[in-house]
Design an enzyme around this catalytic site. Structure first.
Site, PDB file in Angstrom:
ATOM      1  N   ASP A   1       0.851  -1.188   0.000  1.00 26.37           N
ATOM      2  CA  ASP A   1       0.000   0.000   0.000  1.00 26.37           C
ATOM      3  C   ASP A   1       0.888   1.239   0.000  1.00 26.37           C
ATOM      4  OD1 ASP A   1      -2.885  -0.911   0.335  1.00 26.37           O
ATOM      5  OD2 ASP A   1      -1.975  -1.918   2.057  1.00 26.37           O
TER       6      ASP A   1
ATOM      7  N   GLN B   1      -8.828 -12.355  -6.479  1.00 30.55           N
ATOM      8  CA  GLN B   1      -9.469 -13.622  -6.135  1.00 30.55           C
ATOM      9  C   GLN B   1     -10.796 -13.784  -6.865  1.00 30.55           C
ATOM     10  OE1 GLN B   1      -9.551 -13.110  -1.891  1.00 30.55           O
ATOM     11  NE2 GLN B   1      -7.617 -14.174  -1.576  1.00 30.55           N
TER      12      GLN B   1
END
Length: 387
Positions: free
Chosen positions: A171, A322
């Site tokens: 991040d 995912q």
């Protein structure tokens, strides 16, 4: 090895534009420094990487920082480990250690107080931790995770002058609200870092000062787990799922749930909110328990709030990857959709746009998309770390 980040940014999986390193390469002694603890329920990318590295025969020490008595007042997800802190414990072949310090720097209070917290972070980074120093001294590779871990760069370099220090930017620090002093220290101690690994292409310009020491390496997925059969946790068809609390925008869920009463919205480990009755809140659960909710859903949603630098979520969002690997149509803000197949973007403040994104996802043809496996990511990570 010097890698031009511009070349690799053009490939959808970054460093996978080149072949993955040979299996069975020499085992390394690896230290991972992170605020995450390997044993927590919520699985971030670093958990999957650590597990894969250990499975490949590397010695992995995973040391968790930023935990003290102050954590009790902040609802820390690691509180269940408090009695097991300050000692090593091996799980899945990963040596895990939660450093419970006497105190740690906490970014709280009015602005005028927060602006003066820099020296507190400096003092915290100098507190005694023999486990940290010993693990660093023995490591051949040290992965410093984004968060508050950059505070320890100078300490790590002093203790381990020959180790390869890799800053893994999962991040951007301002985006996830890390105290600005940590960003200043990251920039100040840039010379201590051998390599920056960014998990998203839009991050690379933020590390322009590192020139050829900054590369893009995408997240992966656990293909074996994703493809395993599981019982259907839903009572009926028409299920929308999300998991995790990062930048969670409750209003998106409320808007969609109100417009689509025939759909059930399942929120796993998210903050609360005021929702219609077809929204179901689930407590945070281990990934193995979360997975069936993803596998049997009809739509995935990643309701990120916009903010500084959030465009990097187009590559770095683990849940969106995912969803793609599962062939699940995904609804997300336009800045995270990009040109990815099966992602349907919306403008966060535009109700019609939100509804249109869900309608597009409902009409989509589900199909699994190619995403690297975590084992490939781990192998490549070691390969580029060693240069």
């Amino acid at each position: 090895m010097h890698v031009n980040h511009v070349n690799h940014a053009a490939h959808p999986h970054g460093m996978f534009a080149r072949p993955v390193g040979k299996p069975g390469s020499a085992a390394q002694r690896i230290l991972i420094l992170s605020r995450h603890d390997y044993r927590t329920k919520r699985r971030a990318s670093v958990h999957f990487i650590a597990e894969a590295l250990a499975a490949q025969g590397h010695h992995v020490d995973f040391l968790s920082i930023g935990f003290s008595r102050l954590s009790r007042k902040r609802g820390d997800s690691r509180l269940f480990l408090e009695d097991r802190a300050n000692r090593w414990e091996t799980v899945d072949g990963v040596n895990s250690f939660l450093w419970r310090s006497p105190w740690h720097a906490v970014d709280v209070g009015p602005r005028f107080i927060r602006q003066r917290l820099g020296p507190v972070y400096d003092l915290w980074s100098r507190l005694s931790c023999r486990a940290l120093d010993d693990a660093a001294r023995q490591a051949s590779i040290i992965f410093v995770e984004s968060g508050t871990a950059p505070m320890f760069l100078a300490r790590l370099r002093r203790i381990a002058p020959r180790a390869r220090i890799v800053y893994r930017a999962a991040d951007l620090l301002p985006t996830v609200g890390v105290h600005p002093h940590v960003q200043k220290v990251l920039e100040r101690d840039a010379a201590m870092i051998d390599l920056i690994v960014a998990v998203a292409r839009p991050m690379l310009p933020h590390f322009a000062a590192f020139h050829d020491r900054a590369v893009f390496l995408s997240h992966g997925v656990d293909r074996r787990r994703l493809s395993a059969s599981s019982p259907n946790p839903y009572r009926r068809s028409g299920n929308v799922v999300t998991a995790g609390s990062m930048l969670f925008d409750a209003q998106i869920i409320a808007t969609a749930a109100e417009h689509f009463p025939r759909l059930d919205f399942h929120l796993i480990g998210t903050p609360g909110g005021t929702f219609p009755s077809n929204v179901h809140l689930h407590a945070e659960m281990p990934f193995a328990q979360t997975l069936p909710y993803l596998q049997h859903a009809d739509i995935g949603v990643a309701p990120y709030r916009p903010g500084p630098g959030t465009e990097y979520l187009v590559d770095s969002s683990l849940k969106l990857l995912q969803f793609g690997a599962l062939g699940l149509p995904a609804v997300c803000p336009a800045f995270a959709a990009g040109d990815h197949a099966l992602r349907f973007g919306y403008a966060p403040d535009d109700r019609d746009s939100i509804i249109a994104a869900f309608e597009g996802a409902l009409a989509a043809d589900p199909r699994p998309l190619p995403v690297p496996d975590w084992s490939e990511v781990a192998e490549r990570l070691v390969e580029i770390a060693l240069g």
